[in-house]
Design a protein around this motif. Structure first.
Motif, PDB file in Angstrom:
ATOM      1  N   THR A 131      97.648  43.313  73.744  1.00 24.47           N
ATOM      2  CA  THR A 131      97.074  44.158  72.694  1.00 24.47           C
ATOM      3  C   THR A 131      98.126  44.483  71.640  1.00 24.47           C
ATOM      4  O   THR A 131      97.854  44.445  70.434  1.00 24.47           O
ATOM      5  N   ILE A 132      99.354  44.794  72.097  1.00 23.59           N
ATOM      6  CA  ILE A 132     100.443  45.106  71.160  1.00 23.59           C
ATOM      7  C   ILE A 132     100.740  43.895  70.285  1.00 23.59           C
ATOM      8  O   ILE A 132     100.916  44.027  69.059  1.00 23.59           O
ATOM      9  N   GLU A 133     100.791  42.708  70.888  1.00 21.46           N
ATOM     10  CA  GLU A 133     101.047  41.493  70.111  1.00 21.46           C
ATOM     11  C   GLU A 133      99.952  41.265  69.082  1.00 21.46           C
ATOM     12  O   GLU A 133     100.211  40.905  67.932  1.00 21.46           O
ATOM     13  N   THR A 134      98.700  41.488  69.508  1.00 24.47           N
ATOM     14  CA  THR A 134      97.570  41.341  68.579  1.00 24.47           C
ATOM     15  C   THR A 134      97.698  42.332  67.428  1.00 24.47           C
ATOM     16  O   THR A 134      97.500  41.977  66.259  1.00 24.47           O
ATOM     17  N   LEU A 135      98.033  43.586  67.762  1.00 26.73           N
ATOM     18  CA  LEU A 135      98.197  44.611  66.722  1.00 26.73           C
ATOM     19  C   LEU A 135      99.373  44.292  65.799  1.00 26.73           C
ATOM     20  O   LEU A 135      99.292  44.497  64.582  1.00 26.73           O
ATOM     21  N   ARG A 136     100.470  43.783  66.377  1.00 28.15           N
ATOM     22  CA  ARG A 136     101.619  43.399  65.544  1.00 28.15           C
ATOM     23  C   ARG A 136     101.245  42.277  64.581  1.00 28.15           C
ATOM     24  O   ARG A 136     101.604  42.294  63.405  1.00 28.15           O
ATOM     25  N   SER A 137     100.515  41.309  65.108  1.00 23.49           N
ATOM     26  CA  SER A 137     100.077  40.195  64.273  1.00 23.49           C
ATOM     27  C   SER A 137      99.172  40.691  63.158  1.00 23.49           C
ATOM     28  O   SER A 137      99.301  40.291  61.999  1.00 23.49           O
ATOM     29  N   ALA A 138      98.229  41.583  63.510  1.00 24.41           N
ATOM     30  CA  ALA A 138      97.316  42.135  62.507  1.00 24.41           C
ATOM     31  C   ALA A 138      98.082  42.946  61.475  1.00 24.41           C
ATOM     32  O   ALA A 138      97.801  42.873  60.269  1.00 24.41           O
ATOM     33  N   LEU A 139      99.092  43.711  61.937  1.00 23.42           N
ATOM     34  CA  LEU A 139      99.910  44.503  61.026  1.00 23.42           C
ATOM     35  C   LEU A 139     100.692  43.597  60.091  1.00 23.42           C
ATOM     36  O   LEU A 139     100.747  43.832  58.879  1.00 23.42           O
ATOM     37  N   SER A 140     101.259  42.556  60.657  1.00 21.00           N
ATOM     38  CA  SER A 140     102.030  41.614  59.839  1.00 21.00           C
ATOM     39  C   SER A 140     101.130  40.964  58.798  1.00 21.00           C
ATOM     40  O   SER A 140     101.501  40.836  57.626  1.00 21.00           O
ATOM     41  N   GLN A 141      99.949  40.566  59.219  1.00 16.65           N
ATOM     42  CA  GLN A 141      99.009  39.936  58.298  1.00 16.65           C
ATOM     43  C   GLN A 141      98.590  40.932  57.205  1.00 16.65           C
ATOM     44  O   GLN A 141      98.509  40.581  56.035  1.00 16.65           O
ATOM     45  N   ALA A 142      98.327  42.196  57.626  1.00 21.40           N
ATOM     46  CA  ALA A 142      97.933  43.220  56.651  1.00 21.40           C
ATOM     47  C   ALA A 142      99.055  43.483  55.659  1.00 21.40           C
ATOM     48  O   ALA A 142      98.818  43.640  54.450  1.00 21.40           O
ATOM     49  N   GLN A 143     100.306  43.517  56.166  1.00 23.64           N
ATOM     50  CA  GLN A 143     101.444  43.723  55.268  1.00 23.64           C
ATOM     51  C   GLN A 143     101.587  42.565  54.291  1.00 23.64           C
ATOM     52  O   GLN A 143     101.865  42.758  53.112  1.00 23.64           O
ATOM     53  N   SER A 144     101.365  41.376  54.804  1.00 25.30           N
ATOM     54  CA  SER A 144     101.449  40.191  53.941  1.00 25.30           C
ATOM     55  C   SER A 144     100.371  40.236  52.870  1.00 25.30           C
ATOM     56  O   SER A 144     100.631  39.974  51.689  1.00 25.30           O
ATOM     57  N   GLU A 145      99.148  40.601  53.283  1.00 25.38           N
ATOM     58  CA  GLU A 145      98.058  40.703  52.309  1.00 25.38           C
ATOM     59  C   GLU A 145      98.337  41.806  51.304  1.00 25.38           C
ATOM     60  O   GLU A 145      98.082  41.638  50.094  1.00 25.38           O
ATOM     61  N   LEU A 146      98.885  42.916  51.790  1.00 23.26           N
ATOM     62  CA  LEU A 146      99.233  44.014  50.893  1.00 23.26           C
ATOM     63  C   LEU A 146     100.301  43.573  49.895  1.00 23.26           C
ATOM     64  O   LEU A 146     100.230  43.882  48.701  1.00 23.26           O
ATOM     65  N   PHE A 147     101.280  42.836  50.383  1.00 22.66           N
ATOM     66  CA  PHE A 147     102.332  42.330  49.508  1.00 22.66           C
ATOM     67  C   PHE A 147     101.750  41.385  48.452  1.00 22.66           C
ATOM     68  O   PHE A 147     102.104  41.458  47.268  1.00 22.66           O
ATOM     69  N   ASP A 148     100.808  40.505  48.887  1.00 18.23           N
ATOM     70  CA  ASP A 148     100.153  39.592  47.937  1.00 18.23           C
ATOM     71  C   ASP A 148      99.381  40.368  46.881  1.00 18.23           C
ATOM     72  O   ASP A 148      99.451  40.052  45.682  1.00 18.23           O
ATOM     73  N   VAL A 149      98.626  41.389  47.331  1.00 20.07           N
ATOM     74  CA  VAL A 149      97.855  42.195  46.378  1.00 20.07           C
ATOM     75  C   VAL A 149      98.780  42.906  45.410  1.00 20.07           C
ATOM     76  O   VAL A 149      98.538  42.960  44.200  1.00 20.07           O
ATOM     77  N   LYS A 150      99.885  43.454  45.940  1.00 23.72           N
ATOM     78  CA  LYS A 150     100.835  44.168  45.085  1.00 23.72           C
ATOM     79  C   LYS A 150     101.468  43.210  44.094  1.00 23.72           C
ATOM     80  O   LYS A 150     101.647  43.528  42.914  1.00 23.72           O
ATOM     81  N   SER A 151     101.812  42.000  44.560  1.00 19.54           N
ATOM     82  CA  SER A 151     102.412  40.998  43.651  1.00 19.54           C
ATOM     83  C   SER A 151     101.444  40.653  42.536  1.00 19.54           C
ATOM     84  O   SER A 151     101.826  40.569  41.360  1.00 19.54           O
ATOM     85  N   LYS A 152     100.179  40.426  42.896  1.00 17.52           N
ATOM     86  CA  LYS A 152      99.168  40.111  41.876  1.00 17.52           C
ATOM     87  C   LYS A 152      98.985  41.276  40.918  1.00 17.52           C
ATOM     88  O   LYS A 152      98.839  41.088  39.706  1.00 17.52           O
ATOM     89  N   TYR A 153      99.015  42.483  41.475  1.00 20.23           N
ATOM     90  CA  TYR A 153      98.867  43.659  40.622  1.00 20.23           C
ATOM     91  C   TYR A 153     100.048  43.758  39.657  1.00 20.23           C
ATOM     92  O   TYR A 153      99.861  44.030  38.468  1.00 20.23           O
ATOM     93  N   ASP A 154     101.269  43.550  40.186  1.00 22.06           N
ATOM     94  CA  ASP A 154     102.461  43.597  39.323  1.00 22.06           C
ATOM     95  C   ASP A 154     102.401  42.510  38.251  1.00 22.06           C
ATOM     96  O   ASP A 154     102.774  42.741  37.092  1.00 22.06           O
ATOM     97  N   GLU A 155     101.956  41.308  38.604  1.00 19.91           N
ATOM     98  CA  GLU A 155     101.837  40.223  37.618  1.00 19.91           C
ATOM     99  C   GLU A 155     100.868  40.607  36.515  1.00 19.91           C
ATOM    100  O   GLU A 155     101.128  40.370  35.323  1.00 19.91           O
ATOM    101  N   ARG A 156      99.721  41.172  36.895  1.00 16.32           N
ATOM    102  CA  ARG A 156      98.733  41.579  35.885  1.00 16.32           C
ATOM    103  C   ARG A 156      99.278  42.698  35.019  1.00 16.32           C
ATOM    104  O   ARG A 156      99.065  42.702  33.793  1.00 16.32           O
ATOM    105  N   ALA A 157      99.976  43.638  35.647  1.00 19.61           N
ATOM    106  CA  ALA A 157     100.557  44.738  34.867  1.00 19.61           C
ATOM    107  C   ALA A 157     101.601  44.201  33.906  1.00 19.61           C
ATOM    108  O   ALA A 157     101.660  44.610  32.739  1.00 19.61           O
ATOM    109  N   ASN A 158     102.421  43.260  34.364  1.00 17.58           N
ATOM    110  CA  ASN A 158     103.442  42.664  33.484  1.00 17.58           C
ATOM    111  C   ASN A 158     102.798  41.827  32.387  1.00 17.58           C
ATOM    112  O   ASN A 158     103.270  41.793  31.261  1.00 17.58           O
ATOM    113  N   ALA A 159     101.691  41.159  32.720  1.00 19.09           N
ATOM    114  CA  ALA A 159     101.000  40.330  31.733  1.00 19.09           C
ATOM    115  C   ALA A 159     100.427  41.213  30.642  1.00 19.09           C
ATOM    116  O   ALA A 159     100.407  40.843  29.462  1.00 19.09           O
TER     117      ALA A 159
END
Length: 192
Positions: A157-185
């Motif tokens: 369960t911990i491994e599953t949660l870690r994987s989900a957390l890692s994936q969520a962080q990655s998705e959050l980072f992608d969203v933030k990067s896209k947001y920063d790109e749009r803001a810079n654009a």
């Protein structure tokens, strides 16, 4: 002379009475001796009898054993029902034939082990201390296995949660990067 006549008649009258009285006393003495002998015989038999407290304690132990035996029979029936349920569930899982085969072997082994254990417990009632020790040792092993199983489930369960957390962080980072790109654009046209 009249006193000697009177004394002679008194003897004649009292002699049979005294003889009858003596016979009655002799009979009473015989009865008393017989009663005393009978009492001593009964007393000797009673004094050699074992203490009834031990017999009563033994009867109570037998009653407890009989009750434990019926509890074990009920527990055995419940375990059989549980095993039957597991067998039905395993039969429904078609894609995992290897697992089903392995689990059926384990179920069969557990059934044989349980039947053997119940028979041994019924036969080995006199060796209560050894059986109790073995049973407690088995319970500790079962508990350790259960704890190990739960620990394994928790680790998965911990491994599953870690994987989900890692994936969520990655998705959050992608969203933030896209947001920063749009803001810079949006800022780029104003800076020119």
């Amino acid at each position: 002379m009249s006193s000697s006549l009177w004394g002679g008649e008194l003897r004649k009258v009292s002699a049979p009475l005294l003889k009858s009285l003596q016979t009655e006393i002799d009979q009473l003495l015989r009865r008393f001796k017989y009663a005393e002998t009978a009492f001593l015989n009964v007393y000797k038999k009673v004094i050699d009898l074992p203490d009834p407290v031990e017999v009563l304690e033994h009867v109570q132990q037998l009653q407890r054993r009989a009750q434990r035996s019926s509890e074990l029979e009920l527990e055995n029936n419940q375990l059989r029902d549980t095993l039957n349920e597991y067998n039905n569930e395993f039969a429904q899982v078609k894609n995992q034939e290897v697992t089903i085969k392995s689990l059926k072997e384990k179920v069969r082994s557990l059934e044989e082990e349980m039947e053997s254990k119940v028979c041994n417990q019924l036969k080995e009632r006199e060796r209560q201390l050894e059986r109790s020790f073995a049973e407690k040792e088995r319970e500790i092993q079962d508990s350790n296995l259960d704890v190990a199983r739960r620990l394994g489930e928790a680790e998965r369960t911990i491994e599953t949660l870690r994987s989900a957390l890692s994936q969520a962080q990655s998705e959050l980072f992608d969203v933030k990067s896209k947001y920063d790109e749009r803001a810079n654009a949006k800022l780029v046209p104003y800076s020119i």
